[in-house]
Scaffold this active site. Structure first.
Site, short mmCIF file in Angstrom:
data_model
loop_
_atom_site.label_atom_id
_atom_site.label_comp_id
_atom_site.label_asym_id
_atom_site.label_seq_id
_atom_site.Cartn_x
_atom_site.Cartn_y
_atom_site.Cartn_z
N ASP A 110 0.87 -1.17 0.00
CA ASP A 110 0.00 0.00 0.00
C ASP A 110 0.91 1.22 0.00
O ASP A 110 2.11 1.14 0.30
CB ASP A 110 -0.96 -0.04 1.20
N ASP B 31 -3.91 7.07 -3.78
CA ASP B 31 -5.28 7.49 -4.03
C ASP B 31 -5.71 8.53 -3.00
O ASP B 31 -5.05 8.72 -1.98
CB ASP B 31 -6.22 6.28 -4.01
N GLY C 20 -11.61 3.64 1.14
CA GLY C 20 -12.39 4.60 1.93
C GLY C 20 -13.53 3.99 2.72
O GLY C 20 -14.50 4.68 3.05
N1 GUN Z 1 -6.36 1.09 3.39
C1 GUN Z 1 -7.60 1.19 3.90
N2 GUN Z 1 -8.36 2.02 3.14
C2 GUN Z 1 -7.58 2.44 2.13
C3 GUN Z 1 -7.80 3.31 1.02
O1 GUN Z 1 -8.89 3.86 0.80
N3 GUN Z 1 -6.74 3.50 0.17
C4 GUN Z 1 -5.53 2.88 0.37
N4 GUN Z 1 -4.55 3.10 -0.52
N5 GUN Z 1 -5.31 2.07 1.41
C5 GUN Z 1 -6.32 1.86 2.28
#
Ligand code: GUN
Length: 636
Positions: free
Chosen positions: A86, A121, A187
């Site tokens: 992430d 994002d 989100g």
């Molecule tokens: N981890 C939990 N929610 C999100 C999100 O909306 N975007 C990203 N990139 N990681 C997350």
């Protein structure tokens, strides 16, 4: 993605990454690179095939950064399977802005060898205005466009849009058409934390129904086993879970349908890895670090136990029933399930024409299942267009012994549309041997609502047992078998098709032992055979030709010339060779395969719905039953 098994929007599938295949649905345990409590490699024992970690955390720490840059993220984490990273979006959501830009983070993820890397994002809050959330959707999409070369890494393009289904739909469409090959629904953590499952249903549905089904769909931050099955039912393939460790730190144990505090527990469950190793009292005396590790392992076990159950359920096509039962474990889940039922009209095109397992009727809510709704919609149309309706009192028939000779005797002595009450709903008698009526198990909770049934159709009357002797005195005026085969074809394909395929010269052959319809022929050639397991037809090549003539070229896929040649010999149709297709084809239904000259070359069963067909690059789209060049093709 390649689909291996399916039930409606839910699927068991697989997709390839640089470090191997990921079988879905599954959960990626979240690994904190600063603090590895359970070695990721060990998690494989439970069925974890991939893990997720955070590239932002790695990048910020000079030590982790140096190790990841030199040896790669797999070595850093100690995992040789697929690793997703992430980007720091969630950290910026929790802690405010973070120091690295989008391209910067994507390049970093590429440089450390991520299998699936995520763009930066924009996390929209549930409280954001529509306007603000719309800007975030646009900006998030533009950030995918900034990435010119993914360097072999699968790019994750999150679907945002706050609580607005129209924005989720827009975001899903934009991301589907972009370079992103993997679609996380983002989100949603604030909604999960506040049990706003109904909002989640609307968000997931809008995301799923508007996204490219060949791209895996991930629900970001939803790792509690309680919500997994429901999410999979709506088409989620992937999850990530930090909950196994977060809950462990609070001495909380995950269960498939909830959470328990250690302090309130009396025994460990039999399936727990802790069972038989400690009593609760002994366990409480463990040092905190060991305790967290043990609970985390228990929690991962609960998560993967649930994933296994879900996979099994999809394979036997009982996931809907599983979720229906499971939704009763929490009022918010039940509310969400009702919301899923409200969406069943839009999910109906994705559901199979019949399932491998019997239809279970618990109560009125069971009738919201798309397979039942499809029958009820069809039945309603027939009843509305009938001049005269006889509804058999359940004392005569309610879906039990469908071969009772009295049914035929009554049927053949009237010109009225005859219906019977199936779980409180009037259904045309001609569909008594067809799924879901034929294969159903009822709780008996449905009451016989005569007034409602009659009231709905002004021209309906109830036929009771007392009236039978009088009715049976009459002479037969129609043939039940022929009407039944036409009615089944109308339900299976489209109203009016039955009469056109099985026209004047057709004859029906019935099994001598069971009295059930076996085949329909014309001039000595078989057009269709009734499948004993679900009461729908399979077609011969002759039947297939009649179907496309009768329907105006519907229920067909057109394939490339090379494929047509191959399919005409009885080989299956692969997705990638489809040029065009009917979008209304139901999964499991008969589908005619035509070459690019429009000539039918084969007939078989659709393995996916028309809504998905042609979108998958791998896998079988139509399982061919007969090819035009096969010796078994009735001699044509
Ligand atoms: N981890 C939990 N929610 C999100 C999100 O909306 N975007 C990203 N990139 N990681 C997350």
């Amino acid at each position: 993605m390649e689909i291996l098994h399916r039930e409606g929007l839910a699927r068991v599938g697989k997709f390839r990454t640089a470090h191997g295949w990921i079988e879905t649905p599954t959960v990626m345990p979240v690994i904190n690179p600063n603090l590895i409590v359970i070695e990721p490699q060990r998690m494989k024992q439970l069925g974890a095939s991939a893990i997720i970690t955070n590239a932002y955390i790695i990048r910020r720490s000079p030590d982790l950064n140096a190790r990841a840059t030199s040896h790669g993220v797999h070595s850093l984490i100690g995992f040789d399977g697929p690793v997703m990273t992430d980007s720091g979006t969630f950290q910026s959501h929790v802690y405010g802005s973070v120091e690295y830009g989008n391209l910067d983070m994507v390049e970093f993820q590429k440089s450390i060898g991520s299998d699936i890397g995520t763009i930066r994002d924009i996390f929209s809050e549930p409280t954001d205005s529509h306007e603000k959330a719309a800007r975030a959707v646009r900006e998030t999409f533009e950030r995918v466009g900034e990435v010119e070369d993914t360097g072999g890494m699968i790019l994750a393009g999150p679907i945002q849009g706050s609580v607005y289904p129209d924005l989720r739909a827009r975001s899903a469409r934009l991301m589907s058409g972009s370079r992103a090959g993997y679609l996380p629904v983002g989100g949603v953590v604030p909604l999960l934390e506040s049990y706003r499952y109904r909002d989640l249903v609307s968000i997931i549905m809008a995301s799923r129904l508007n996204s490219d089904p060949s791209k895996p769909l991930h629900l970001f931050g939803a790792g509690h086993p309680m919500f997994l099955a429901m999410s999979v039912l709506m088409g989620i393939d992937m999850f990530d879970s930090a909950s196994y460790i977060k809950y462990a730190r609070d001495s909380r144990f995950l269960f498939p349908d909830g959470t328990r505090d250690l302090a309130k527990m009396v025994e460990f469950p039999l399936w727990s890895p802790i069972y038989n190793r400690y009593s609760i009292q002994e366990f409480m005396k463990l040092d905190p670090e060991s305790r967290v590790r043990e609970i985390a392992w228990h929690n991962l076990t609960a998560i993967f136990m649930e994933i296994r159950e879900i996979r099994e359920r999809i394979m036997e096509q009982t996931l809907w029933q599983y979720v229906e039962g499971k939704s009763r474990s929490h009022p918010a889940l039940f509310d969400a399930f009702r919301w899923i039922c409200r969406h069943s009209a839009s999910t109906m095109p994705f559901h199979e024409i019949s399932r491998k397992s019997p239809f279970h009727f618990h109560d009125r809510m069971s009738m919201q299942q798309p397979v039942a709704r499809r029958l009820l919609n069809h039945a309603g149309r027939i009843m509305k267009s009938s001049d005269e309706i006889w509804i058999l009192h359940p004392d005569i028939f309610s879906g039990g012994d469908s071969q009772d000779p009295v049914l035929r005797q009554v049927y053949e002595r009237t010109g009225a549309q005859i219906a019977f009450m199936w779980n409180s709903v009037p259904v045309p008698l001609e569909l008594k041997d067809t799924y879901p009526v034929q294969q159903s198990i009822s709780s008996g909770a449905a009451s016989f609502r005569i007034p409602a049934a009659v009231h709905n159709y002004g021209n309906a009357r109830i036929i009771t047992r007392d009236e039978l002797p009088e009715i049976l005195k009459g002479e037969p005026i129609r043939d039940m078998d022929m009407n039944q085969v036409r009615a089944i074809a109308d339900f299976q394909f489209d109203p009016g098709i039955g009469m056109r395929i099985f026209d004047g010269g057709s004859s029906v052959r019935v099994s001598r032992s069971t009295g059930r319809i076996r085949t329909v022929s014309q001039s000595g050639r078989i057009l269709a055979t009734l499948r004993p397991h679900d009461g729908f037809f399979t077609l011969s090549m002759d039947g297939a030709r009649k179907l496309i003539a009768a329907s105006g070229d519907r229920f067909m896929v057109t394939v490339t010339g090379d494929s047509a040649e191959y399919n005409s010999k009885g080989f299956n149709v692969f997705s990638k060779f489809i040029i065009s297709h009917d979008p209304d084809i139901l999964a499991g239904n008969e589908t005619v395969v035509c070459g690019d000259d429009g000539k039918p070359v084969a007939v078989g069963r659709a393995m996916v719905s028309g809504r998905e067909m042609g979108k998958y690059r791998a896998g079988v789209a139509v399982k061919v039953n007969h090819g035009s060049q096969e010796a078994s093709d009735n001699g044509n």
